[in-house]
Design an enzyme around this catalytic site. Structure first.
Site, PDB file in Angstrom:
ATOM      1  N   LYS A   7     -14.618   8.377  -3.738  1.00  0.00           N
ATOM      2  CA  LYS A   7     -15.885   8.679  -3.059  1.00  0.00           C
ATOM      3  C   LYS A   7     -16.427  10.025  -3.536  1.00  0.00           C
ATOM      4  O   LYS A   7     -17.616  10.185  -3.783  1.00  0.00           O
ATOM      5  CB  LYS A   7     -15.684   8.700  -1.535  1.00  0.00           C
ATOM      6  CG  LYS A   7     -15.251   7.354  -0.981  1.00  0.00           C
ATOM      7  CD  LYS A   7     -14.729   7.437   0.462  1.00  0.00           C
ATOM      8  CE  LYS A   7     -14.002   6.146   0.823  1.00  0.00           C
ATOM      9  NZ  LYS A   7     -13.172   6.260   2.024  1.00  0.00           N
ATOM     10  N   HIS A  40       0.798  -1.228   0.000  1.00  0.00           N
ATOM     11  CA  HIS A  40       0.000   0.000   0.000  1.00  0.00           C
ATOM     12  C   HIS A  40       0.825   1.269   0.000  1.00  0.00           C
ATOM     13  O   HIS A  40       0.248   2.359   0.131  1.00  0.00           O
ATOM     14  CB  HIS A  40      -0.917   0.052   1.214  1.00  0.00           C
ATOM     15  CG  HIS A  40      -2.009  -0.960   1.204  1.00  0.00           C
ATOM     16  ND1 HIS A  40      -3.255  -0.718   0.669  1.00  0.00           N
ATOM     17  CD2 HIS A  40      -2.031  -2.235   1.642  1.00  0.00           C
ATOM     18  CE1 HIS A  40      -4.010  -1.788   0.814  1.00  0.00           C
ATOM     19  NE2 HIS A  40      -3.290  -2.734   1.395  1.00  0.00           N
ATOM     20  N   THR A  91      -8.428   6.761  -1.930  1.00  0.00           N
ATOM     21  CA  THR A  91      -9.762   6.186  -2.114  1.00  0.00           C
ATOM     22  C   THR A  91     -10.814   7.270  -1.873  1.00  0.00           C
ATOM     23  O   THR A  91     -11.927   7.176  -2.386  1.00  0.00           O
ATOM     24  CB  THR A  91     -10.004   5.007  -1.146  1.00  0.00           C
ATOM     25  OG1 THR A  91      -9.506   5.364   0.141  1.00  0.00           O
ATOM     26  CG2 THR A  91      -9.306   3.764  -1.628  1.00  0.00           C
ATOM     27  N   LYS A 121       0.886  14.641   1.327  1.00  0.00           N
ATOM     28  CA  LYS A 121      -0.490  14.932   0.900  1.00  0.00           C
ATOM     29  C   LYS A 121      -0.691  16.435   0.663  1.00  0.00           C
ATOM     30  O   LYS A 121      -1.671  16.864   0.081  1.00  0.00           O
ATOM     31  CB  LYS A 121      -1.498  14.406   1.920  1.00  0.00           C
ATOM     32  CG  LYS A 121      -1.485  12.870   2.027  1.00  0.00           C
ATOM     33  CD  LYS A 121      -2.527  12.367   3.011  1.00  0.00           C
ATOM     34  CE  LYS A 121      -2.432  10.884   3.294  1.00  0.00           C
ATOM     35  NZ  LYS A 121      -3.081  10.045   2.269  1.00  0.00           N
ATOM     36  N   LYS A 138      -8.365  14.004   4.825  1.00  0.00           N
ATOM     37  CA  LYS A 138      -7.487  12.838   4.790  1.00  0.00           C
ATOM     38  C   LYS A 138      -6.476  13.001   5.925  1.00  0.00           C
ATOM     39  O   LYS A 138      -6.423  14.057   6.542  1.00  0.00           O
ATOM     40  CB  LYS A 138      -6.764  12.726   3.447  1.00  0.00           C
ATOM     41  CG  LYS A 138      -6.126  14.046   2.983  1.00  0.00           C
ATOM     42  CD  LYS A 138      -5.475  13.919   1.625  1.00  0.00           C
ATOM     43  CE  LYS A 138      -6.434  14.022   0.455  1.00  0.00           C
ATOM     44  NZ  LYS A 138      -6.547  12.813  -0.333  1.00  0.00           N
ATOM     45  N   ARG A 139      -5.654  11.977   6.182  1.00  0.00           N
ATOM     46  CA  ARG A 139      -4.616  12.135   7.189  1.00  0.00           C
ATOM     47  C   ARG A 139      -3.704  13.311   6.852  1.00  0.00           C
ATOM     48  O   ARG A 139      -3.491  13.605   5.672  1.00  0.00           O
ATOM     49  CB  ARG A 139      -3.782  10.848   7.297  1.00  0.00           C
ATOM     50  CG  ARG A 139      -4.464   9.766   8.073  1.00  0.00           C
ATOM     51  CD  ARG A 139      -4.798  10.207   9.493  1.00  0.00           C
ATOM     52  NE  ARG A 139      -3.603  10.272  10.309  1.00  0.00           N
ATOM     53  CZ  ARG A 139      -3.190   9.311  11.121  1.00  0.00           C
ATOM     54  NH1 ARG A 139      -3.896   8.201  11.251  1.00  0.00           N
ATOM     55  NH2 ARG A 139      -2.091   9.443  11.832  1.00  0.00           N
TER      56      ARG A 139
END
Ligand code: 26V
Length: 812
Positions: A656, A356, A652, A550, A544-545
């Site tokens: 969504k 992952h 992911t 990110k 998100k985290r």
């Protein structure tokens, strides 16, 4: 099952009386929630029994999905949906004076995961049951899940997540199926009279693994699979019975506490936690209980052990459960008497592994000394696997020391879990096309060259039942009204919506639904954070985290830049926006926590300045969770997926949002690449460096963030505000670390490099959004093309290409 609403009302009232001793009119919402849970589990249990009996009798192959994380969220709404009871129950409750939505809120979010990896596992379970596959989860029943995030004065503070303090209606404790797991001690190989070597393990510490089962209810079928969560308890040994004095008793309590610590808390880190002994204990605890249990199930079939791989597939979700490989070897050899080769063939044929992440700090390694002392027999087996593996490499690449050293499982005093996982399994997959390509071409190239047939891609997915049908009922209803309900079972049929691309009335309805959801979120934010936002503004969301790669920082710097523009020029042309964030930072991740503080500082400057009042707002939603995501996603216009290209394995959340009609603003990273392929340039906003460019910069070292700073006024002005006197810094040194990260340490994640193209793309969005019709059309194309990202598709690929199973559950 209740035949209709009246029947439901009757059963519900009886349940309240028989289990809680209450009449409907005196029952609280919590009472009602518990009664409803109990009523549903009565129904679920019937199919659960039937499913288990069927699996046992048919001897069909069972998939066991081993994961340290299952980020389940709430189950009430989801189970009602899958049982096709939503409307009956909602209407029945209404008539009894309860609101289903309020009751749903009474359930605690099962936050037994950090982020994407854990939520993926939960989506997979839903798809397995809904498609009628015999697939179950093995995990840990953490007493405390993902920490509760509080924001105090703009800083993140972590509190324990006491999710079990409310009764959890979905689990069943099964003490009669408890197993023992051993740690530490000494191991000796003893020669029997027959000449055979047997392993003698002494002085170990033993912990009892007690299963708690959670039913996984399939959609509109009679399949109920199992998520089995293990809890650590002290074994009932005679220590206490022999206790004669107070100190014996105290020692026992201390011993018990140290054992129960194993399932006490989820590690709240999604990448850079140091190898901790307790984490290693958790990993072995999970795999040892799971493997014993899977073997026990198999042995009830009375078949030769060599056929185990025809009846069981053991999947490891990242390397965290990789000790499953030596554990299965241990049991097959030491407890079932098989020889090495036989045991090895069985192990390899039953195990498969998903990678992952390529972030090097997230690749697990364990110090040899730690593994040896905690798991002496397991270490011996890993050592032997390594020896034999290196031997075959030597035969294949004689004299190629460098290659062998870099492939070895044990090197530099550490056990490399990714290497163990690849060597011990028959399939290795990445989670999006780009990610798998990067694994093959770069990160795992030498392994790919050695075992090319093992590598494959399985692009992630999300369950459209939770994330569209349940989270966005009005949109689901519009879809069904327009194209029929086949998309529910075949999400690819969402493509049929494309025929409405030019249909004004359809596009208007789509717009109305988005608006309705934005108004709901506006009300929620007012209630939750006491911030008033404008539902007609663009809802621009990053949830998100919090992590450097990110790049929440890029988003934050853009907001500072817009604010500066508005202040400098009140006529500056910008479509009103609401920037919404939700993110937890790992407790020890200093930089991530600074970014949270920065976002709060920006929010307080922007939200309190009358000069920008109707133009922009910034909201950071405290304690982001699965349930919160279910509220936010349907209301989103812009989905921020802005990771440094090559770093986000898949993502992911992006899927969504797309399924709910948000437009992606993203880099060409992870599954964004596949979203782009599906919708085309006109229906996504992409920007920034490509993954090849990023990887090339890392290799040649030619990137200089200082140069960008020197050459681009916008960058310089914004960054200077972090350290010089400005509304954001207020003359303090709070954000010096962020500045240093970007300038002194050369901006590892290329925030500054991508800044200009991000700003330009955002400006384009501002403009495009004003053309409502065009915007709705983009939204429609996204929904219509999102079917590929249903986890049903993903699971069908795992089933046919990796696990080799067909549906075998009970389908209606
Ligand atoms: C690492 C560690 C290190 C020790 C402490 C606990 C812990 C927990 C998790 C991890 C690995 C995290 C890897 C991960 O979550 N990867 C994400 O997987 C998603 C599902 O495939 C994917 O969409 C995301 O892009 C990827 O970052």
């Amino acid at each position: 099952m209740f035949s209709d609403k009246e029947d439901f009302k009757q059963s519900f009232s009886e349940k309240l009386e028989t289990t809680l001793g209450k009449k409907v009119d005196s029952a609280t919402e919590t009472d009602a929630y518990r009664a409803l849970g109990s009523l549903l589990t009565d129904e679920i249990n019937k199919n659960w029994l039937k499913t288990n009996k069927h699996y046992q009798e048919s001897k069909e192959k069972q998939v066991y999905y081993f994961s340290m994380e299952f980020l389940i969220g709430r189950l009430m709404g989801n189970n009602l949906l899958n049982m096709q009871l939503l409307n009956t129950v909602r209407n029945g409750l209404d008539e009894l004076g309860f609101s289903l939505t309020e009751l749903e809120e009474k359930e605690s979010d099962a936050g037994l995961g950090n982020g994407g990896l854990g939520r993926l596992a939960a989506c997979f379970l839903d798809s397995l049951a809904s498609l009628g596959y015999a697939g179950h989860g093995y995990g840990i029943r953490y007493k405390y899940g993902m920490f509760d995030q509080r924001i105090i004065d703009g800083y993140q503070v972590e509190l324990p997540d006491r999710w079990l303090s409310k009764e959890y209606v979905w689990e069943v404790r099964r003490p009669e199926e408890a197993l023992e797991v051993r740690f530490g001690g000494e191991v000796e190989m003893v020669e029997e009279k027959s000449g055979a070597l047997t392993c003698k393990h002494t002085n170990y510490e033993q912990v009892r693994a007690v299963p708690y089962d959670v039913p996984v209810v399939g959609f509109d079928n009679e399949t109920v699979n199992t998520l089995r969560l293990w809890s650590a308890e002290a074994s009932e040994d005679d220590t206490l019975k022999k206790a004669s004095k107070q100190s014996d008793f105290d020692n026992f309590l201390e011993h018990k506490r140290s054992l129960e610590e194993i399932s006490e808390f989820l590690y709240p880190d999604d990448s850079h936690e140091e190898g901790k002994r307790l984490r290693l204990k958790q990993e072995y605890f999970l795999v040892s209980s799971g493997v014993q249990n899977a073997l026990d199930n198999f042995e009830k079939l009375n078949l030769p052990l060599t056929t185990f791989p025809d009846h069981a597939a053991l999947h490891i979700n990242d390397t965290h459960p990789a000790l499953l490989i030596p554990e299965l070897m241990r049991i097959l050899m030491d407890e079932r008497g098989l020889g090495w080769e036989e045991a090895w063939d069985i192990t390899q044929a039953s195990v498969s592994y998903t990678n992952h992440t390529t972030l090097s700090e997230a690749l697990e390694t364990w110090p040899v000394g730690m593994v040896r002392s905690l798991l002496p027999r397991i270490f011996m087996i890993i050592d032997e696997i390594n020896e034999r593996f290196c031997q075959t490499l030597w035969e294949r690449y004689p004299g190629d020391f460098d290659r062998i050293a870099s492939l070895a499982i044990i090197a530099d005093g550490h056990v490399k879990m990714a290497h163990l996982s690849i060597v011990g399994s028959h399939s290795v997959n990445g989670v999006a096309k780009l990610h798998t390509d990067i694994l093959k071409k770069r990160e795992m190239k030498i392994f790919y060259d050695t075992f090319p047939e093992r590598f494959n891609n399985k692009t992630n997915g999300i369950t459209h039942r939770r994330w569209l049908m349940h989270a966005n009922e009005p949109l689901s209803a519009l879809i069904t009204e327009s194209i029929g309900d086949q998309w529910v079972r075949q999400p690819d049929r969402l493509q049929d919506l494309l025929k409405y691309k030019e249909d004004t009335s359809f596009l208007n309805r789509l717009n109305d639904i988005k608006q309705e959801k934005k108004e709901e979120l506006t009300a929620f934010i007012k209630d939750y954070s006491n911030i008033t936002i404008d539902p007609s503004s663009i809802f621009d969301v990053q949830i998100k985290r919090l992590h450097g790669y990110k790049r929440q920082l890029l988003n934050a710097l853009h907001i500072m830049h817009l604010y500066n523009n508005l202040k400098a020029n009140p006529n500056f042309n910008m479509t009103p926006r609401t920037f919404i964030f939700g993110a937890k930072a790992a407790p020890s991740y200093h930089f991530a926590k600074k970014v949270i503080k920065l976002i709060h500082t920006i929010a307080s400057v922007v939200n309190n300045d009358p000069a920008v009042r109707n133009r922009m707002k910034v909201v950071f939603l405290e304690n982001y969770s699965v349930s919160m995501a279910e509220r936010i996603i349907p209301a989103t216009n812009i989905s921020e997926q802005i990771s440094t290209a090559s770093k986000e394995a898949s993502g992911t959340g992006n899927m969504k949002f797309m399924m709910n009609g948000a437009i992606t603003l993203g880099t060409m990273d992870g599954a964004n690449v596949e979203i782009h392929d599906l919708v085309g340039d006109d229906h996504i906003y992409t920007f920034g460096l490509s993954s090849d460019e990023v990887l090339e910069y890392y290799k040649n070292g030619f990137y200089s963030s200082r140069k960008v700073y020197d050459e681009d006024d916008r960058v310089r002005h914004t960054l200077d505000q972090l350290i010089h006197y400005s509304p954001f810094s207020k003359g303090e040194t709070e954000f010096q670390d962020i500045y240093d990260n970007l300038i002194t340490y050369n901006d590892e994640f290329f925030v500054l490099k991508d800044f200009a193209s991000y700003i330009d793309t955002q400006a384009k969005i501002s403009e495009d959004y004003l053309d409502t019709r065009l915007w709705n059309e983009k939204s429609l194309v996204n929904i219509a093309r999102s079917g590929k990202f249903s986890s049903d598709r993903t699971i069908q690929e795992y089933a046919s290409e990796i696990w080799k199973i067909e549906p075998s559950g009970i389908l209606k």
